[in-house]
Design a protein around this motif. Sequence first.
Motif, PDB file in Angstrom:
ATOM      1  N   TRP A 164       0.831  -1.211   0.000  1.00  0.00           N
ATOM      2  CA  TRP A 164       0.000   0.000   0.000  1.00  0.00           C
ATOM      3  C   TRP A 164       0.860   1.253   0.000  1.00  0.00           C
ATOM      4  CZ3 TRP A 164      -0.562   4.240   3.137  1.00  0.00           C
ATOM      5  CH2 TRP A 164      -1.669   5.049   2.880  1.00  0.00           C
ATOM      6  N   PRO A 191      -5.199   4.699  -3.683  1.00  0.00           N
ATOM      7  CA  PRO A 191      -4.800   4.391  -2.295  1.00  0.00           C
ATOM      8  C   PRO A 191      -5.984   4.238  -1.347  1.00  0.00           C
ATOM      9  CG  PRO A 191      -3.411   6.118  -3.197  1.00  0.00           C
ATOM     10  CD  PRO A 191      -4.519   5.917  -4.183  1.00  0.00           C
ATOM     11  N   ALA A 195      -6.717   0.674   0.256  1.00  0.00           N
ATOM     12  CA  ALA A 195      -6.686   0.442   1.699  1.00  0.00           C
ATOM     13  C   ALA A 195      -7.910  -0.345   2.151  1.00  0.00           C
ATOM     14  CB  ALA A 195      -6.601   1.775   2.436  1.00  0.00           C
TER      15      ALA A 195
END
Length: 458
Positions: A164, A191, A195
């Motif tokens: 990540w 992102p 996540a």
Amino acid sequence: MATSPSSSPAGPPPPADGLLSAARRNLRELAHGLSHASHPSTPLLADAPKQWQRLLPYVVVLALAATFIPVTITVLTSQYGVPGAVAGALGVAQAAPLLMLAHRPLQAWWIIFPADIVGALVLLAPDPGRLDIWPWPPPTLVAYLFLLLALGLRETRRTVVAVWAATAAAGAALHLIAPSDRATGSALLLPILGAVVLVIGAAVRERGEATRRLAEQETISEAERAQRTLLEERTRIARELHDVVAHHMSVITVQADSAPYRISGLSEPAREEFASIAAAARESLGEMRRLLSVLRSDGTEGDRAPQPGLDRLQQLVEATVRAGLPVTLSRAADLGEVPSAVDLSAYRIVQEALANVVRHAPGARTQVSVRAAAGHLNVLVVNGPAPKPASPLESAGTGHGLVGMRERVRLTGGTLDTGPLPDGGFRVAARMPLPPADAPAAGPPSDSPSVQPSSEDL
């Protein structure tokens, strides 16, 4: 003498570069997580019980690759104006490694992630068309989310965090170099969505691992419970047999002590031999008492009543009938000489078998048969099906009944056969050896006076 600062109880101060060392150590761990897969190259769901479940990951990754390769090429050529050869190469590099998600998702990430960055740089060359989402086109973004989901399902938390962080850093760097005419919303969107997907995948993986560990612990606990039940039953049998053995040893002691008074004309060596026998028997009784104190739990005492035998079977059956269980007893009139251990074991087997019927098949008609044939004592307890549905018979490790029967029969050198019947009933059959008919009976001779052991010898 003055104490130097270095010898103070608080110890030396931490090094000034402690934070930098911790940061470097964490970076090394993240890099190691990215370069080393945390699992062998076994397919996902490889341990599934059914074949279609084991084949499901391959079907999914094949469908993903077959979908995203043509879709990615079409979007790059029609929406972004990328030449066909370049679009084909990018489409294959970004979507074909999805075939590795079933067994090597981290290696697939090392191919797809650089290919996505190269694709974003390629998209800077042509003028933005109608679809100017950059740096991650929609097919690239969705395919990357599937990749992150596979990583979350297979890799450790450290590796997931490193993936990540690398994704977010690449999106931030591309956002900084993006021209003003480019909409860089996907650089922030990936992102965020990544996540969420990684957290979901990690949660599913950790839940699966927790379930697996719980199943392993239950298996271990079941084995430990069975072993504990076996040890407890052996201890209980040993305490009961102590009375049987102690009785015979006491008889030996009394006979050896009284022999000089009952038999006239004994020589001095014979008297000394009888005295030695009596002393050895007393020492054996003392050792048995010490052994019993080890086997007996703290705060418990031995049974005061004599140990039961086959002569009390009728009382046992009558008490069971009063409890509501229809039981019939068939006992041979002459069983011959039955050793004390076999006598006690036969009674306990019938007692535990009837207790199991009361617990698991209340109201079932039951027959108890005790016969002597071919040098063996045969004990048979057969019950029919319960009139009403009841809980199933105890399984291994959950009770003492069947375990106790097996241990008692094994102790006497016999055999035990237990199992359900076709009509829904249950059968318990024990076969224990008896001494030969011409073997001398244990105890004092018939022509000698009856001598009772003293309380000191028991």
